[in-house]
Scaffold this motif. Structure first.
Motif, PDB file in Angstrom:
ATOM      1  N   ALA A  54      32.460  54.859  56.420  1.00 31.66           N
ATOM      2  CA  ALA A  54      33.530  54.202  55.653  1.00 31.66           C
ATOM      3  C   ALA A  54      34.830  55.003  55.726  1.00 31.66           C
ATOM      4  CB  ALA A  54      33.100  54.020  54.188  1.00 31.66           C
ATOM      5  N   LYS A  55      34.720  56.342  55.731  1.00 31.06           N
ATOM      6  CA  LYS A  55      35.896  57.209  55.746  1.00 31.06           C
ATOM      7  C   LYS A  55      36.423  57.493  57.153  1.00 31.06           C
ATOM      8  CE  LYS A  55      36.163  61.132  53.715  1.00 31.06           C
ATOM      9  NZ  LYS A  55      37.266  61.435  52.814  1.00 31.06           N
ATOM     10  N   GLY A  56      35.571  57.268  58.171  1.00 35.40           N
ATOM     11  CA  GLY A  56      35.910  57.734  59.522  1.00 35.40           C
ATOM     12  C   GLY A  56      35.900  59.244  59.569  1.00 35.40           C
ATOM     13  N   ARG A  57      34.956  59.872  58.849  1.00 29.37           N
ATOM     14  CA  ARG A  57      34.908  61.342  58.738  1.00 29.37           C
ATOM     15  C   ARG A  57      34.081  61.945  59.868  1.00 29.37           C
ATOM     16  NH1 ARG A  57      35.305  64.713  53.881  1.00 29.37           N
ATOM     17  NH2 ARG A  57      33.933  66.513  53.899  1.00 29.37           N
ATOM     18  N   PRO A  58      34.584  63.039  60.496  1.00 29.67           N
ATOM     19  CA  PRO A  58      33.788  63.702  61.537  1.00 29.67           C
ATOM     20  C   PRO A  58      32.438  64.158  60.976  1.00 29.67           C
ATOM     21  CG  PRO A  58      36.016  64.628  61.421  1.00 29.67           C
ATOM     22  CD  PRO A  58      35.863  63.720  60.239  1.00 29.67           C
ATOM     23  N   PRO A  60      46.088  61.449  52.575  1.00 25.94           N
ATOM     24  CA  PRO A  60      46.115  62.141  51.276  1.00 25.94           C
ATOM     25  C   PRO A  60      44.937  61.689  50.407  1.00 25.94           C
ATOM     26  CG  PRO A  60      48.289  61.245  51.818  1.00 25.94           C
ATOM     27  CD  PRO A  60      47.334  60.707  52.837  1.00 25.94           C
ATOM     28  N   SER A  61      44.356  62.609  49.651  1.00 24.53           N
ATOM     29  CA  SER A  61      43.232  62.258  48.784  1.00 24.53           C
ATOM     30  C   SER A  61      43.685  61.263  47.717  1.00 24.53           C
ATOM     31  CB  SER A  61      42.672  63.511  48.119  1.00 24.53           C
ATOM     32  OG  SER A  61      42.167  64.379  49.091  1.00 24.53           O
ATOM     33  N   PRO A  62      42.763  60.410  47.237  1.00 24.53           N
ATOM     34  CA  PRO A  62      43.145  59.399  46.247  1.00 24.53           C
ATOM     35  C   PRO A  62      43.014  59.936  44.819  1.00 24.53           C
ATOM     36  CG  PRO A  62      40.911  59.002  47.014  1.00 24.53           C
ATOM     37  CD  PRO A  62      41.378  60.266  47.682  1.00 24.53           C
ATOM     38  N   ARG A  75      42.692  67.922  60.560  1.00 28.06           N
ATOM     39  CA  ARG A  75      43.958  67.435  60.024  1.00 28.06           C
ATOM     40  C   ARG A  75      43.654  66.822  58.657  1.00 28.06           C
ATOM     41  NH1 ARG A  75      46.763  62.407  61.084  1.00 28.06           N
ATOM     42  NH2 ARG A  75      48.973  62.730  60.683  1.00 28.06           N
ATOM     43  N   HIS A  76      44.509  67.083  57.682  1.00 29.69           N
ATOM     44  CA  HIS A  76      44.185  66.722  56.309  1.00 29.69           C
ATOM     45  C   HIS A  76      45.399  66.264  55.518  1.00 29.69           C
ATOM     46  CE1 HIS A  76      40.129  68.725  55.623  1.00 29.69           C
ATOM     47  NE2 HIS A  76      40.071  67.639  54.895  1.00 29.69           N
ATOM     48  N   TYR A  77      45.189  65.403  54.573  1.00 30.27           N
ATOM     49  CA  TYR A  77      46.164  65.074  53.515  1.00 30.27           C
ATOM     50  C   TYR A  77      47.474  64.507  54.053  1.00 30.27           C
ATOM     51  CZ  TYR A  77      43.105  68.837  51.794  1.00 30.27           C
ATOM     52  OH  TYR A  77      42.038  69.640  51.522  1.00 30.27           O
ATOM     53  N   PRO A 108      32.412  63.056  49.377  1.00 28.29           N
ATOM     54  CA  PRO A 108      33.705  63.601  49.770  1.00 28.29           C
ATOM     55  C   PRO A 108      34.783  62.852  49.002  1.00 28.29           C
ATOM     56  CG  PRO A 108      33.055  61.936  51.346  1.00 28.29           C
ATOM     57  CD  PRO A 108      32.021  61.922  50.243  1.00 28.29           C
ATOM     58  N   SER A 109      36.039  63.192  49.233  1.00 30.46           N
ATOM     59  CA  SER A 109      37.123  62.431  48.622  1.00 30.46           C
ATOM     60  C   SER A 109      37.106  60.995  49.174  1.00 30.46           C
ATOM     61  CB  SER A 109      38.452  63.111  48.913  1.00 30.46           C
ATOM     62  OG  SER A 109      38.564  63.394  50.295  1.00 30.46           O
ATOM     63  N   ALA A 110      37.520  60.027  48.320  1.00 30.91           N
ATOM     64  CA  ALA A 110      37.364  58.606  48.664  1.00 30.91           C
ATOM     65  C   ALA A 110      38.581  58.047  49.401  1.00 30.91           C
ATOM     66  CB  ALA A 110      37.087  57.799  47.396  1.00 30.91           C
ATOM     67  N   ASN A 111      39.053  58.777  50.420  1.00 31.73           N
ATOM     68  CA  ASN A 111      40.174  58.327  51.243  1.00 31.73           C
ATOM     69  C   ASN A 111      39.698  58.143  52.680  1.00 31.73           C
ATOM     70  OD1 ASN A 111      39.893  61.298  50.913  1.00 31.73           O
ATOM     71  ND2 ASN A 111      41.271  61.320  52.678  1.00 31.73           N
ATOM     72  N   THR A 112      40.506  57.469  53.486  1.00 31.12           N
ATOM     73  CA  THR A 112      40.280  57.485  54.930  1.00 31.12           C
ATOM     74  C   THR A 112      40.513  58.914  55.402  1.00 31.12           C
ATOM     75  OG1 THR A 112      41.037  55.218  55.153  1.00 31.12           O
ATOM     76  CG2 THR A 112      41.116  56.563  57.140  1.00 31.12           C
TER      77      THR A 112
END
Ligand code: AMP
Ligand code: MG
Length: 328
Positions: free
Chosen positions: A52-56, A146-148, A225-227, A138-142
Motif C-alpha cells: 500500500a505504501k510502496g515501501r522498499p 511527508p509523514s501524515p 529518500r524521505h519526507y 510504519p507511517s501511513a504515507n506513500t
C-alpha cells in the motif's frame, strides 16, 4: 477498494481489528504521526502494508503494543531496555531489542532485532487493546512523502489502497518516534525524535548513530529518500536568514511560485507564509502539515531551520531530508 474515514468509536475499532485479521491494512492515529497497521504475526498482512505504501522490502516496521508488559512476547529484554521502557513508555519512543520468533521476519526485514513502541495516544491505545495482538506499523504515507499528521493526509496518499482510516484528529508531536537501540549497555539513537539524548542522560550516556557513506546502515530506513514534498524545498539556517528575501525575489522573477515555511518574524516579504508556530515543539507539530499544504500551490519552498540542539536536532533531521540536502 473504498477507503472509509471513521471516528474511533468502539464499533469502528472492532471493524479495524476485523480488517487486520483479514490482512487488510488500517490507518490509526498516534501521538507522533498516523500509522498504517498490520497484524505483526501475519506475513501476508505485513506484505499488504509494504504494498500500500510502496515501501522498499528491506525497511523494517515498528511493532506497536498497548502495554510495555507485552514486549517480552516479542523480544528479549536487556537491563537497559527495562530501565528505558519503565521511564519512557508509553511515549514517542521506539526501543530496538533482539527479536523472538513470534515476530514475522517480514516485519523486521530479516534483521534479528525488532523496534517496539507503546504509543501515548488514547485512540492508539484503545485500538491496540481491542486488537490484543502486536500491530506492525510504519507511517501511513506513500513511501518517501511527508509523514501524515492528520486523517486527511492519510486519505490523500492512500485513498483506494486501504479500507479504513480511524480519525483521531491532528497528531500532538508531529514527527516520528525516537528509535533507540537498547541491545547493549549504552543507548544508541538510530533516529532522533521527541525523546532526546538530553532526556536519556538521566539514565545513561547516549550515543548518536550516524550513517557514513558506503557503510550499510544499522537502521535500514536511514538510507532512503524521505519526507519529500512534491516540489523543490530549500533549508534556511538562522544564520543565513538575511539571504532569504533576495532568494525569494529572484525565484519569483524566474516565474516560480514560492512559499516560505517559518515562524512569524523570520520572513516578512511577499511570498505566502505557512506557519511553523512559535516553539520547536510547534515546528515539529506543523512541519509535515505545512509541507503538504504548501506543496499544492508552490514550485519552491524555503523552510526555516531550528537551532541544532535538543528536540531541534530531530526537527532539523526531518527538514534536511525533506529538502534533499539543499540549503540556502
Ligand atoms: P517508519 O515506520 O516509517 O517511521 O519507519 C520505521 C523506521 O524505524 C525504519 O525506517 C527504521 O529506520 C527504524 N527501525 C525499525 N525497526 C528497526 C530495527 N529492528 N533496527 C533498526 N531500526 C529499525
Ligand atoms: Mg515513515
Amino acid at each position: 477498494m473504498q477507503t472509509r474515514l471513521l471516528p474511533p468509536g468502539p464499533e469502528n475499532l472492532e471493524l479495524g481489528r476485523q480488517f487486520l485479521l483479514q490482512d487488510l491494512p488500517v490507518a490509526f492515529p498516534t501521538e507522533t504521526v498516523y500509522g498504517l497497521g498490520a497484524d505483526a504475526r501475519s506475513e501476508q498482512g505485513v506484505r499488504a502494508v509494504f504494498e500500500a505504501k510502496g515501501r522498499p522490502a528491506d525497511n523494517p516496521l515498528i511493532v506497536h503494543l498497548a502495554d510495555p508488559g507485552q514486549i517480552g512476547e516479542c523480544a528479549e529484554w536487556t537491563p537497559l531496555g527495562r530501565t528505558l521502557a519503565r521511564a519512557l513508555m508509553p511515549g514517542p519512543v521506539t526501543l530496538v531489542l533482539r527479536k523472538k520468533p513470534t515476530v514475522s521476519p517480514a516485519v523486521t526485514a530479516g534483521l534479528d532485532t525488532v523496534g517496539l513502541r507503546v504509543p501515548d495516544h488514547p485512540v492508539a491505545h484503545a485500538f491496540l487493546q481491542c486488537c490484543g495482538f502486536p500491530v506492525a506499523a510504519p507511517s501511513a504515507n506513500t513511501s518517501s512523502r511527508p509523514s501524515p499528521t492528520t486523517a486527511e493526509a492519510v486519505l490523500e496518499d492512500l485513498k483506494g489502497r486501504i479500507p479504513l482510516i480511524l480519525d483521531g484528529g491532528p497528531c500532538r508531536v508531529g514527527i516520528e518516534s525516537s528509535v533507540i537501540d537498547v541491545t547493549g549497555d549504552r543507548p544508541v539513537i538510530l533516529r532522533p525524535g521527541r525523546v532526546t539524548a538530553e532526556d536519556l542522560a538521566a539514565f545513561a550516556e547516549a550515543e548518536t548513530y550516524e550513517l557514513r557513506p558506503g557503510e550499510s546502515p544499522r537502521s535500514p530506513g536511514l538510507k532512503y529518500r524521505h519526507y519529500a514534498p512534491a516540489c523543490e524545498a530549500v533549508l534556511v539556517r538562522p544564520e543565513r536568514r538575511e539571504l532569504l528575501e533576495e532568494a525569494v525575489r529572484q525565484a519569483m522573477q524566474e516565474g516560480k511560485r514560492v512559499s516560505v515555511l517559518a515562524r512569524p518574524g523570520f520572513y516578512a516579504g511577499e511570498a505566502p507564509l505557512f506557519s511553523l508556530g512559535q516553539t520547536v515543539d510547534d515546528m515539529a507539530r506543523l512541519l509535515f502539515f505545512s509541507l503538504r499544504a504548501a506543496e499544492k500551490e508552490s514550485d519552491l519552498l524555503f523552510v526555516e531551520a531550528p537551532e541544532d540542539s535538543g528536540f531541534g536536532r530531530a526537527v532539523l533531521n526531518r527538514m534536511r531530508k525533506a529538502c534533499g540536502g539543499r540549503e540556502l
